[in-house]
Design a protein around this motif. Structure first.
Motif, PDB file in Angstrom:
ATOM      1  N   ILE A 282       1.060  -0.965   0.519  1.00  0.00           N
ATOM      2  CA  ILE A 282       0.923   0.356  -0.186  1.00  0.00           C
ATOM      3  C   ILE A 282       1.070   0.754   0.135  1.00  0.00           C
ATOM      4  O   ILE A 282       0.397   2.744  -0.251  1.00  0.00           O
ATOM      5  N   THR A 283       2.257   1.097  -0.034  1.00  0.00           N
ATOM      6  CA  THR A 283       2.953   2.771  -0.307  1.00  0.00           C
ATOM      7  C   THR A 283       2.753   2.920  -1.192  1.00  0.00           C
ATOM      8  O   THR A 283       2.710   4.638  -0.968  1.00  0.00           O
ATOM      9  N   PRO A 284       2.358   2.563  -2.805  1.00  0.00           N
ATOM     10  CA  PRO A 284       2.153   3.069  -3.582  1.00  0.00           C
ATOM     11  C   PRO A 284       1.222   4.258  -3.183  1.00  0.00           C
ATOM     12  O   PRO A 284       0.500   5.226  -3.707  1.00  0.00           O
TER      13      PRO A 284
ATOM     14  N   TYR B 107       1.683   4.661   6.647  1.00  0.00           N
ATOM     15  CA  TYR B 107       2.977   4.696   7.540  1.00  0.00           C
ATOM     16  C   TYR B 107       3.433   4.155   9.024  1.00  0.00           C
ATOM     17  O   TYR B 107       3.848   3.974   9.393  1.00  0.00           O
ATOM     18  N   LEU B 108       2.245   3.997   9.659  1.00  0.00           N
ATOM     19  CA  LEU B 108       2.318   3.897  11.303  1.00  0.00           C
ATOM     20  C   LEU B 108       2.583   1.634  11.032  1.00  0.00           C
ATOM     21  O   LEU B 108       3.244   1.807  11.966  1.00  0.00           O
TER      22      LEU B 108
ATOM     23  N   THR C  63      10.082   2.984  -0.154  1.00  0.00           N
ATOM     24  CA  THR C  63       9.633   3.775  -0.042  1.00  0.00           C
ATOM     25  C   THR C  63      10.948   5.417  -0.337  1.00  0.00           C
ATOM     26  O   THR C  63      10.155   6.312  -1.581  1.00  0.00           O
ATOM     27  N   LEU C  64      11.416   4.541  -1.005  1.00  0.00           N
ATOM     28  CA  LEU C  64      11.982   5.297  -1.870  1.00  0.00           C
ATOM     29  C   LEU C  64      11.126   6.094  -3.442  1.00  0.00           C
ATOM     30  O   LEU C  64      11.530   7.426  -4.030  1.00  0.00           O
ATOM     31  N   ILE C  65      11.506   5.312  -3.760  1.00  0.00           N
ATOM     32  CA  ILE C  65      10.155   5.316  -5.522  1.00  0.00           C
ATOM     33  C   ILE C  65       9.098   6.206  -5.205  1.00  0.00           C
ATOM     34  O   ILE C  65       9.335   7.560  -5.982  1.00  0.00           O
TER      35      ILE C  65
END
Length: 447
Positions: A87-89, A94-95, A125-127
């Motif tokens: 679900i990062t995209p 975040y938690l 996370t970087l992308i």
């Protein structure tokens, strides 16, 4: 709380329906984190629905379902990290990502899996950070700042969201494993101390048994020999009382001398035992006053027994008294011949006393079982050892049986004495119908 107690608490919690939580507060904490994560993801799902052109309720439900996954972080930490990466995209969770990485690093998961999932989270996370920041910077300022600003900020943000929870989780996991190993070591040390206490008690019991056996041997040697001679002289006194009064008087004096010698040896033995008891009591009181472990008074019993045995050996008869012993046997009418080979010298007290007791008990056995037999006593002083042999011929059928009882412990006591000093003991009948007792003792007691 010990490891066993923790396992019992966990088992009791599972029996009450706490699933994979060992304690109630752990369940409360995870439920609270899951609710906060679900609320966060639900709020972020509204923005995700606008961006993805989806109905808002769909985005909220998706965020709530994703955030609730944090509830299983203790059972399946890798699943929580994978959901957070997925679900990062959508720019949510975040938690979940922070708590999931911490739990994964602190768990017993293999390091290669932790490294792989951490790398995936860092790259994801970087992308996402790089793409979103580039879009925002270009849209706001219209400048192309991707050359240095966007990459640097993206790297710092991705490291800040990934490295701290992983490092802290590794530290907590290592500390937890260290505490468990210390508890296990404490339990093992407690078991070892218990075993040592049991062994100390066994050694003390063995020392008490050895001391009782030694006392029994000493009492047997002293009483059996002296009383046997007294019985023989009393029988001779009875036979010649009317026929030969001077000889009767001589036999009566011999009986009195034998009785006095027996009483003297018994008093000396009891004095040594009382001295040993006083030493044991003094050592036990010193140990109690110094708050020493319980094994010390038990060991004091063995030390006192050894001290009593050494004192008894030093104060007892020696090889120099064998000639007197043979003379006493001759006074009873026995035909005893003493032969000494080699140069006589001084031996250790326990060797001296053992040699004397072997000859004494052998002569007593001849007096009991082979009345009237001729006896040959041989002593040989050799290099590093001393040998003794008591051999009697067949019993004289015309000799009167003195009727002395036999407990059957004479040969056993001699063998125990000799083998305890590392010597060799042999006994048995001879071809001529007699009996032979042989013993070889080393100059010093074997280690």
């Amino acid at each position: 709380m010990t490891t066993t107690g923790a396992h019992q608490d966990a088992a009791g919690a599972n029996a009450r329906g706490w699933w994979w939580w060992g304690r109630r507060r752990s369940a409360v904490l995870d439920v609270g984190l899951a609710l906060v994560s679900a609320l966060e993801c639900g709020l972020e799902g509204i923005r995700f629905a606008d961006t993805a052109v989806l109905p808002v309720p769909v985005g909220v439900v998706f965020g709530l379902l994703a955030g609730v996954v944090l509830l299983v972080r203790r059972r399946w930490p890798f699943a929580v990290v994978l959901v957070a990466i997925a679900i990062t995209p959508a720019e949510m969770g975040y938690l979940m990502g922070l708590v999931g990485l911490y739990t994964l690093a602190a768990s017993e998961t293999p390091r290669r899996i932790i490294g792989a999932l951490t790398g995936m989270s860092l790259v994801g996370t970087l992308i996402v950070t790089y793409v979103r920041m580039r879009q925002n910077v270009v849209a706001d300022s219209g400048l192309d700042a991707a050359r240095w600003y966007v990459p640097v900020v993206a790297v710092l943000m991705s490291l800040g969201l990934t490295a701290p929870p992983v490092l802290f989780g590794l530290y907590v996991g290592a500390r937890r494993r260290l505490m468990e190993s210390l508890r296990e070591r404490a339990d093992s040390l407690e078991q070892e101390l218990s075993l040592l206490a049991d062994r100390a008690e066994q050694r003390a019991e063995w020392a008490r048994t050895e001391e009782r056996t030694r006392i029994a041997r000493e009492m047997h040697d002293v009483v059996a020999h002296r009383v046997s001679l007294m019985v023989v002289h009393a029988a001779a006194l009875q036979a010649v009382a009317l026929k030969d009064p001077p000889k009767a008087v001589k036999n009566a004096a011999l009986v009195g001398d034998m009785g006095r010698q027996a009483l003297t040896e018994l008093r000396e033995m009891l004095g040594v035992l009382r001295a040993g008891e006083q030493v044991a009591a003094r050592q036990a009181s010193d140990a109690v006053s110094a708050d020493a472990p319980a094994a010390v008074p038990l060991a004091a019993v063995g030390a006192a027994a050894a001290a009593a045995a050494a004192a008894a050996a030093e104060d007892g008869p020696g090889m120099g008294d064998i000639e007197v012993l043979v003379g006493e046997s001759r006074d009873t009418g026995m035909v005893v011949e003493l032969t000494v080979q080699g140069e006589s010298r001084t031996y250790a007290p326990e060797v001296e006393q053992t040699a004397y007791r072997v000859v004494q008990e052998a002569l007593t056995n001849v007096l009991k079982h082979a009345a009237g037999a001729k006896v040959m006593v041989r002593l040989a002083h050799r290099e590093g050892e001393v040998a003794m042999q008591v051999e009697n011929g067949p019993s004289d059928g015309g000799a009167r049986d003195v009727g002395l009882p036999s407990g059957g412990n004479g040969l056993l006591g001699m063998r125990e004495r000799v083998t305890a000093l590392g010597g060799v003991f042999v006994s048995g009948e001879t071809d001529a119908g007699g009996f032979r007792v042989s013993a070889v003792l080393p100059h010093r007691r074997a280690a």
